[in-house]
Design a protein around this motif. Sequence first.
Motif, short mmCIF file in Angstrom:
data_model
loop_
_atom_site.label_atom_id
_atom_site.label_comp_id
_atom_site.label_asym_id
_atom_site.label_seq_id
_atom_site.Cartn_x
_atom_site.Cartn_y
_atom_site.Cartn_z
N ILE A 1 1.01 5.61 0.34
CA ILE A 1 0.29 6.70 0.79
C ILE A 1 0.85 8.01 0.46
N ARG B 1 2.97 3.00 -6.23
CA ARG B 1 2.54 1.72 -6.01
C ARG B 1 2.42 0.89 -7.29
N ASP C 1 -4.31 7.46 -1.06
CA ASP C 1 -3.83 6.39 -1.92
C ASP C 1 -3.73 6.50 -3.38
N LYS D 1 0.92 -1.16 0.12
CA LYS D 1 0.12 0.13 -0.28
C LYS D 1 1.09 1.30 -0.08
N MET E 1 -5.32 -0.84 -1.25
CA MET E 1 -5.38 0.51 -0.56
C MET E 1 -5.82 0.25 0.81
N GLU F 1 -8.61 6.30 2.70
CA GLU F 1 -9.25 5.00 2.74
C GLU F 1 -9.93 4.64 3.70
#
Lengths: 177, 304
Positions: B75, B89, B80, B73, B102, B276
């Motif tokens: 951030i 990502r 995200d 994941k 996410m 998220e």
Amino acid sequence: MSVVPVPSAFEARSNAAFKAILWSLARPGLVHEMPESGMAQIVEALIDRECAVHCTSPELAHLAHNTGALMVAPELADHVFADDVPVTLLDCLRRGSDLHPDDGATLIAHAELTKGARLRMTGPGIDGAVEVMIGGLPGGFWQRRAQVMRYPMGFEILLVDGARILGVPRSTVVEVL
Amino acid sequence: MTLQALTKPWEPMSYGFLDGSAKREIRRKMIKAIAVPGCQMPYASREVPMARGWGTGGLQVSLTLVNPAMRVKVIDQGADDSVNAASIRRFIARVAGTPTTMNTLEADLIQSRHRIPEEVLREDQVLVLQVPNPEPLRPVQPNMSIARQMHADADYGRMWLQLYEQIVRSGRVMQGASYPSLVHGRHVMTPSPIPRWDVPKLHMAKHLTILSAGREKRIFAVPPFTRVEPLVFSDVPYKVEDHAELTCHRSGTRGYLMNEIPQDDGSSLFEVSDSEWGVKAIRRRDGEDVALGETWYKNGKMPS
């Protein structure tokens, strides 16, 4: 077109071995599993031509030498692979300096995990205190370790028993019960 | 020795983009960083296909740790789906074949820029924080050699002086993000520019935190169950952002760190920063069976 990359056997082994090393130092006193038995995978995961290494076993020394690492005496080595650890070895390990604690050595030694002397460990990575049994180390080992180190100077100890590994970073306080 | 022993089979690219020697060097430094919590360890910081200062430090740590079973994941400032998070990502997934997510609860590895998720991280999770400036002493000592000596001597008097001056000038501590914190009672570190809201989440946390500054070439770590204490005077308590009473205008969730969205009429709307968490709250409100994890803050307060 994209191809999903697949790690080679070497890469997968070093990645898994390092995961065990990482977590054994992040959670001192807990036993972690490495993908294979023995120290060769630790050499593969950590050692290359930037390292100065001391190995007591000839097979491991051959492996470490082939990575391009410099083979040196224990007092100059940043990684010491020892089959058995005389207490006097702790006196000569590199401990780094207050300015550069990262110059301290990493000692990788054989020990018997989960049987032997009872120890209590406290420090970062430990939820309160943890009691472990570690055998195969000479008497006075933990007392000597406490005497020669002054935080943040010191060295890390990785104890290997077959495929099992237990880490004792310099931040861990070890009491012999 | 044969030539065969010195070579290896051809690969189109190293797994995880970084070559073997870069990974081994970062591994060695991560070991030392964990052994001396909060102490900045220099490392080589190789080139990655991204500009320095855009998360290259965190990316190198992530690429060293990943394997095809690790769910990643990413951030960026709580979200995200911002450009930086989405491209990091996608890059990790492309070069390491990792599944992505996410959902904080599903992730094994969380690379983050300037936020710690609102849901409590588990002890098998690794949080990698991107650090623009790893040196907490830089505002008081621009010479990094002298700053290193100050760390060696645990000479943090000027940090206290800086906080004192802020209180005298402004009536409160003005440090908004990267609040200097004492780790394991020995080294002062900057927790990367996370808001004050997130610093207590590092104290005695269950997860492992690795902080990496690619441009500045330093790596440091907070192992699980390690004391992280923001520098405070005993008579001026540590204060987090005053967001306990704010409600997210989209998800209705309340008591978490919010982004302020200025409106044309001069007022503001608020939106939960952990995107998220907001998405999951909305989906649950709409009747979906979504698992919400336990949060660090309860009713806007961090239980002590």
